[in-house]
Design a protein around this motif. Structure first.
Motif, mmCIF file in Angstrom:
data_model
loop_
_atom_site.group_PDB
_atom_site.id
_atom_site.type_symbol
_atom_site.label_atom_id
_atom_site.label_comp_id
_atom_site.label_asym_id
_atom_site.label_seq_id
_atom_site.Cartn_x
_atom_site.Cartn_y
_atom_site.Cartn_z
ATOM 1 N N VAL A 73 0.808 -1.215 0.000
ATOM 2 C CA VAL A 73 0.000 0.000 0.000
ATOM 3 C C VAL A 73 0.840 1.264 0.000
ATOM 4 O O VAL A 73 0.381 2.319 -0.407
ATOM 5 C CB VAL A 73 -0.997 0.042 1.186
ATOM 6 C CG1 VAL A 73 -2.035 -1.054 1.059
ATOM 7 C CG2 VAL A 73 -0.287 -0.024 2.514
ATOM 8 N N ASP A 74 2.078 1.165 0.458
ATOM 9 C CA ASP A 74 2.972 2.331 0.470
ATOM 10 C C ASP A 74 3.965 2.255 -0.689
ATOM 11 O O ASP A 74 5.156 2.474 -0.542
ATOM 12 C CB ASP A 74 3.688 2.462 1.806
ATOM 13 C CG ASP A 74 4.560 1.270 2.142
ATOM 14 O OD1 ASP A 74 4.387 0.201 1.514
ATOM 15 O OD2 ASP A 74 5.417 1.397 3.028
ATOM 16 N N ARG A 75 3.435 1.997 -1.869
ATOM 17 C CA ARG A 75 4.214 1.809 -3.089
ATOM 18 C C ARG A 75 5.148 2.984 -3.343
ATOM 19 O O ARG A 75 4.742 4.140 -3.295
ATOM 20 C CB ARG A 75 3.246 1.684 -4.263
ATOM 21 C CG ARG A 75 3.904 1.473 -5.604
ATOM 22 C CD ARG A 75 2.868 1.741 -6.706
ATOM 23 N NE ARG A 75 3.213 1.174 -7.971
ATOM 24 C CZ ARG A 75 4.076 1.715 -8.822
ATOM 25 N NH1 ARG A 75 4.688 2.825 -8.530
ATOM 26 N NH2 ARG A 75 4.331 1.137 -9.981
ATOM 27 N N PRO A 76 6.412 2.695 -3.649
ATOM 28 C CA PRO A 76 7.327 3.789 -4.010
ATOM 29 C C PRO A 76 6.999 4.350 -5.389
ATOM 30 O O PRO A 76 6.529 3.622 -6.263
ATOM 31 C CB PRO A 76 8.706 3.116 -4.005
ATOM 32 C CG PRO A 76 8.441 1.668 -4.207
ATOM 33 C CD PRO A 76 7.080 1.390 -3.647
ATOM 34 N N LEU A 77 7.222 5.635 -5.567
ATOM 35 C CA LEU A 77 7.054 6.286 -6.864
ATOM 36 C C LEU A 77 8.445 6.472 -7.437
ATOM 37 O O LEU A 77 9.241 7.245 -6.899
ATOM 38 C CB LEU A 77 6.336 7.629 -6.707
ATOM 39 C CG LEU A 77 4.989 7.582 -5.981
ATOM 40 C CD1 LEU A 77 4.394 8.972 -5.843
ATOM 41 C CD2 LEU A 77 4.027 6.643 -6.668
ATOM 42 N N GLU A 92 3.869 10.644 0.589
ATOM 43 C CA GLU A 92 4.932 11.232 1.399
ATOM 44 C C GLU A 92 6.061 11.549 0.440
ATOM 45 O O GLU A 92 6.531 10.671 -0.284
ATOM 46 C CB GLU A 92 5.414 10.276 2.477
ATOM 47 C CG GLU A 92 6.515 10.874 3.333
ATOM 48 C CD GLU A 92 7.025 9.908 4.378
ATOM 49 O OE1 GLU A 92 8.088 9.286 4.131
ATOM 50 O OE2 GLU A 92 6.356 9.760 5.416
ATOM 51 N N LEU A 93 6.498 12.804 0.436
ATOM 52 C CA LEU A 93 7.497 13.295 -0.501
ATOM 53 C C LEU A 93 8.724 13.755 0.262
ATOM 54 O O LEU A 93 8.615 14.532 1.204
ATOM 55 C CB LEU A 93 6.897 14.464 -1.292
ATOM 56 C CG LEU A 93 7.789 15.204 -2.272
ATOM 57 C CD1 LEU A 93 8.108 14.316 -3.462
ATOM 58 C CD2 LEU A 93 7.101 16.477 -2.736
ATOM 59 N N ARG A 94 9.888 13.251 -0.124
ATOM 60 C CA ARG A 94 11.150 13.703 0.466
ATOM 61 C C ARG A 94 11.941 14.388 -0.642
ATOM 62 O O ARG A 94 12.284 13.761 -1.645
ATOM 63 C CB ARG A 94 11.941 12.541 1.047
ATOM 64 C CG ARG A 94 13.249 12.994 1.676
ATOM 65 C CD ARG A 94 13.981 11.814 2.328
ATOM 66 N NE ARG A 94 15.221 12.241 2.887
ATOM 67 C CZ ARG A 94 15.377 12.730 4.110
ATOM 68 N NH1 ARG A 94 14.336 12.851 4.891
ATOM 69 N NH2 ARG A 94 16.551 13.095 4.546
ATOM 70 N N ARG A 147 6.613 8.051 -1.870
ATOM 71 C CA ARG A 147 5.832 6.817 -1.777
ATOM 72 C C ARG A 147 4.389 7.165 -1.472
ATOM 73 O O ARG A 147 4.091 8.247 -0.948
ATOM 74 C CB ARG A 147 6.381 5.890 -0.704
ATOM 75 C CG ARG A 147 6.294 6.460 0.700
ATOM 76 C CD ARG A 147 6.831 5.474 1.744
ATOM 77 N NE ARG A 147 6.746 6.028 3.073
ATOM 78 C CZ ARG A 147 5.656 5.996 3.842
ATOM 79 N NH1 ARG A 147 4.568 5.424 3.400
ATOM 80 N NH2 ARG A 147 5.654 6.526 5.049
ATOM 81 N N LEU A 148 3.492 6.261 -1.832
ATOM 82 C CA LEU A 148 2.095 6.435 -1.478
ATOM 83 C C LEU A 148 1.978 6.382 0.042
ATOM 84 O O LEU A 148 2.713 5.647 0.703
ATOM 85 C CB LEU A 148 1.229 5.338 -2.101
ATOM 86 C CG LEU A 148 1.108 5.336 -3.618
ATOM 87 C CD1 LEU A 148 0.236 4.172 -4.074
ATOM 88 C CD2 LEU A 148 0.545 6.643 -4.134
#
Length: 159
Positions: A73-77, A92-94, A147-148
């Motif tokens: 569910v917290d797939r990386p982009l 969540e964006l770093r 990531r999502l």
């Protein structure tokens, strides 16, 4: 790693899956993460595992154990296409460089088509500590990782 990624990408061309990531883990584990628009099924993992086992043997890629899984569910982009596909979702964006003295932001991803048809215009709609909405424009090159970050409801307790 680029070699393994390229070989894996080529091996999956005939499958209805998208390669998200390939990573080496301790003790000889080779982890391959795949995705599909309608979700990864166990059958997808089985087929990809069989295919990659054969391809990696032919290509002499060294590993002790192969693991094929969904991104969760917290797939990386990872690619620009991921940002377009998941526009409207919570992420969540770093960032690589700080903006307003911080690098990590959580909010709703926005992606608009550029007027000149070039790279899409990316932004993040987020709330500050006072609860005010802000729009943070960023480019794909500004991202360290993303990531999502879905809100999950476990029996009425949202995260």
């Amino acid at each position: 790693m680029a070699d393994i990624h390229a070989v894996t990408q080529q091996a999956l061309l005939g499958f209805d899956v998208e390669l998200v990531d390939v990573e080496r883990a301790p003790l000889g584990l080779l982890r391959v993460i795949i995705d599909r628009p309608d979700g990864v099924r166990i059958e997808d993992c089985e087929q990809v595992s069989r295919q990659l086992s054969h391809v990696f043997e032919v290509e002499n890629i060294d590993y002790k154990r192969l693991e094929v899984s969904s991104p969760g569910v917290d797939r990386p982009l990872r690619r620009l296409a991921d940002y377009v596909r998941f526009a409207g979702q919570r992420i969540e964006l770093r960032l690589s460089e700080p903006v307003e003295s911080r690098k990590v932001f959580t909010g709703i991803l926005r992606a608009a088509q550029a007027a000149d048809g070039d790279e899409p215009v990316l932004s993040l709609e987020y709330e500050d500590q006072a609860g005010e909405l802000h729009m943070l424009p960023f480019s794909f090159g500004d991202v360290d990782r993303a990531r999502l970050d879905p809100v999950l409801d476990f029996k009425g307790k949202k995260r």
